[in-house]
Design an enzyme around this catalytic site. Sequence first.
Site, PDB file in Angstrom:
ATOM      1  N   ARG B  53      -5.081  -4.376  -1.106  1.00  0.00           N
ATOM      2  CA  ARG B  53      -4.020  -3.701  -0.367  1.00  0.00           C
ATOM      3  C   ARG B  53      -4.659  -2.884   0.746  1.00  0.00           C
ATOM      4  NH1 ARG B  53      -6.358   0.414  -0.828  1.00  0.00           N
ATOM      5  NH2 ARG B  53      -4.584   1.509   0.038  1.00  0.00           N
ATOM      6  N   ALA B  55      -3.439  -2.196   4.978  1.00  0.00           N
ATOM      7  CA  ALA B  55      -3.085  -3.139   6.043  1.00  0.00           C
ATOM      8  C   ALA B  55      -4.291  -3.914   6.569  1.00  0.00           C
ATOM      9  CB  ALA B  55      -2.367  -2.381   7.163  1.00  0.00           C
ATOM     10  N   ARG B 108       3.707 -10.095   2.435  1.00  0.00           N
ATOM     11  CA  ARG B 108       4.179  -8.701   2.568  1.00  0.00           C
ATOM     12  C   ARG B 108       4.650  -8.519   4.002  1.00  0.00           C
ATOM     13  NH1 ARG B 108       0.858  -3.984   0.120  1.00  0.00           N
ATOM     14  NH2 ARG B 108       2.964  -3.134   0.021  1.00  0.00           N
ATOM     15  N   ASP B 256       0.658   1.010   8.524  1.00  0.00           N
ATOM     16  CA  ASP B 256       0.860  -0.426   8.344  1.00  0.00           C
ATOM     17  C   ASP B 256       1.441  -1.079   9.585  1.00  0.00           C
ATOM     18  OD1 ASP B 256       1.041   0.971   5.580  1.00  0.00           O
ATOM     19  OD2 ASP B 256       0.417  -1.087   5.202  1.00  0.00           O
ATOM     20  N   ASN B 266       4.183   3.808   7.295  1.00  0.00           N
ATOM     21  CA  ASN B 266       3.048   3.981   6.381  1.00  0.00           C
ATOM     22  C   ASN B 266       3.642   4.145   4.983  1.00  0.00           C
ATOM     23  OD1 ASN B 266       0.197   4.219   5.905  1.00  0.00           O
ATOM     24  ND2 ASN B 266       0.480   6.420   5.578  1.00  0.00           N
ATOM     25  N   LYS B 267       2.781   4.225   4.010  1.00  0.00           N
ATOM     26  CA  LYS B 267       3.195   4.333   2.613  1.00  0.00           C
ATOM     27  C   LYS B 267       4.308   5.363   2.438  1.00  0.00           C
ATOM     28  CE  LYS B 267       1.755   2.534  -0.066  1.00  0.00           C
ATOM     29  NZ  LYS B 267       2.354   1.208  -0.264  1.00  0.00           N
TER      30      LYS B 267
END
Lengths: 369, 369
Positions: B53, B55, B108, B256, B266-267
Site C-alpha cells: 500500500r 500510492a 484501487r 494519493d 489522502n488517507k
Amino acid sequence: MKDATQPPETIRWTADGGGLVILDQTRLPDDRIELELRSVEDIEEAICSLRVRGAPLIGITAALGVAALAHQFAVRSQSEPRVPDGPAAAANLQTEVQSWCERLTRARPTAVNLAWALERMLSTARKQPVGTARELAESLRREADEIHAEDRRMCRRIGEHAVQLLRDGGSVLTHCNAGSLATGGIGTALAPVYVAAERGLRVRVFADETRPLLQGSRLTAWELGQAGIDVTVLTDGAAAMLMSEDPPDMVLVGSDRIAANGDVANKVGTFAVALAAHHHSVPFYVLAPTTTVDLNTPDGKHIPIEHRAPDEVRAGFGKLTAPPDVDVWSPAFDVTPASLIDGIVTEQGIHRPPYETSLRAAVEEARRA
Amino acid sequence: MKDATQPPETIRWTADGGGLVILDQTRLPDDRIELELRSVEDIEEAICSLRVRGAPLIGITAALGVAALAHQFAVRSQSEPRVPDGPAAAANLQTEVQSWCERLTRARPTAVNLAWALERMLSTARKQPVGTARELAESLRREADEIHAEDRRMCRRIGEHAVQLLRDGGSVLTHCNAGSLATGGIGTALAPVYVAAERGLRVRVFADETRPLLQGSRLTAWELGQAGIDVTVLTDGAAAMLMSEDPPDMVLVGSDRIAANGDVANKVGTFAVALAAHHHSVPFYVLAPTTTVDLNTPDGKHIPIEHRAPDEVRAGFGKLTAPPDVDVWSPAFDVTPASLIDGIVTEQGIHRPPYETSLRAAVEEARRA
C-alpha cells in the site's frame, strides 16, 4: 422504548442491598456479563477499568456503592453483640463513609459528576443526627436512590428540551457514548433521539467509533440497535469527510465537565468533531445535566485531564496494533472551546452563549428546584 | 540509514525474474512475512488487500508485476517449440500486457500513481518495434526498474527540499504511513525526517494511529522505531488535543491524488488533522512526487473515493468491536481543501498557493527533466 428490546439496566442493587450488580460494559457488544461489586476495591476497579463509564453513571455507581458498603457495615453492627449498634457505631460508619468517598473520588479525575455524587453522600453522612449505623445506612440508601432517580428525570428533561432541535427524517452525529449506558436513564446526548423515537420521528444516528475504547461502535451502536434506531458507525477520522459528503443536521455529544465559560471536556476526539462541524456550519450541541457544570472551574485550561495506559492504544483488541514498546500519548478527554459550541442543553433548557451568564442561571435555577 | 536497523525492502524481483517478493504489510508489526506474487490475481489481491500500500508503492508493484508476468510469457514462448518467439508472440504479449494493465488499474481507484505507472508500462509495450516477446519483456523490465529507481530518487529529493522546514529538537505530526513502506525509497512525508536524521538533527514524530487499518501505529511507528527515530503514537481523535497541549512544529502527510487546484486526497482522517492544524496555526504540508498531481482532475470533488468493507471497522482486529450487522460508512480517503494546505512539496521543490499555477509549473518542469 419500554419493550423487550430496551437495553438492560446498567446498574441495580443486589437482593440483600449490600452490593451492586453492574453490566460489564467492557464486554459489550460480544457478551452481556453482569458483575457483582461488594467492596470498595470492586467499585474502584469497575470505575477505573470503565466497566461502568459515562459521567452520570459513574456518579450513580459511586453513590450506590457507598450506600451498599454502609448497609454491609450496619448489618455487621447488628450481628456483633459486643458492639451494639448506636451512636459509636454510627460515628465509625461516618468515618468509613468519608474514607470510601475520598478513595472513589480519585478513581477518575475529569468527570465532575463523580465528585458531586460523593459529596452528596458525604454530606448526608455528616448531617445525620446521632443515631444508629442502621439509620445512617438507610439515609445513605435513600440519598443514593434519589441521585439515581434524579438522573433518570434529568435525562428525560434533557431529551424533551433537545427533541425540539430534531426533525423527522433528519440525522445526527455523536461521539463516544452518552446514551442509556452512560446514565441511569435514557442518556444525555442520545436522550432526544429516544424521545423522538417515542414520538414516531425517524432520526438516523452516525456514531463515531471513538478510539481507543470504542464506546461508539461497541456501546452507542449496540444500544441504538437494541432500540430499533437507525445507526451507522464511522471511524473518528471519517467524521470530517461525512460533513462534506452527507452532512448530519447537527452534532450531539455529552460531557464530563463543563467549565463556567462553556468550555467542555468530553471524550477525546470531540474537539476534532467540533472543528469539523464548525468548518461545515453544522450546529454542535452539548447535552448534560447541570451537575456536569462546574462553576468553580473558570475555563477548560483548569479541567484536569486523565491520561490512559499505553496498551489501550497499542494492544487494545487483544492483538498488537503497534510496536510493543512504542511511546503513546493517550488523553482520555479533550476540551472543546465554548466558541465552537452552538448550544448546551441541560434539564433546565437550551442555553446559548454567552455561557458565563446562561450556565450560571441554569445552575442556580436547578439549585432552587 | 543504510544500517541493520533499516526497514526491510518493501519489494524485489524473485531470483528468476518471473515474480515479485513483497513484505506483507498487513502482518506488521507482529510478523515480517514475505509473499511471492506470480500471477495477475496474486498482484491484484496484494494491492486490494493492502498487503502492499502507499500510492507510490502500489504503482511500483503494478509496474514490476506486469514486467514479471511478461517475463514468464517470454520464457514460455522460448520453451514452446511449436510457436517460436517472434513478431506473433510479441503481439500476443502486447495484448496480454494491455489486459493486465486494465485489470490492475481497477484494483484501487483513488491513487493516481497506479494508473500512471501502468500507463507507462502500456506505452512501453505499444511503442516496442516488432520483435520478439523476449525483447518486449526485457523492455518492460527496464521500464519497471526505471519507475522504481525514479521513485527512490524522487523520495530523496522531496526529503532534501522539505528538510529545510525542520529544526533540531523539533516535532512533526503525521497521519497514516507515507514512509519507506509506502514507496520504493525513503518515503514522502517521512523523507525529510530520514534526511534530518542522516544530518544529525533530532526530530520527534507524532504518528496518528490511522483507523481503520492502523497504518500509523502498525507501520509508521514500526519503521521509524527501526531507524532509531523518536516516535509517539496517538489516536486520530487526539491530534486536535495535541495541538492545544504540545503543538508540533508542523504536519507532514503524503497524498494519493492531488487535484489541479491543490485539493489533496489522502488517507481518511487527514482532513480532520488539517482542520485542527489550521485552528492552531500549525503549518500543514503535503509531500508527494509530481506523479501524484493529476492536472486532469480540476478539484477534490472530482477525485473518486474508494469505500472499504464494513468489517474493517466492525471486526478489524479479529475481534468484534461493533454489532456484527451494524451499518458502516468507511471511505478510505478524504479530501483536504487547498485552502488548509500551507505548502505542497514535490521532487521539484516547495510549492505555495495559488496551486493552480505552482503545481502546473512543477509538473511541466518534471516532464522536461
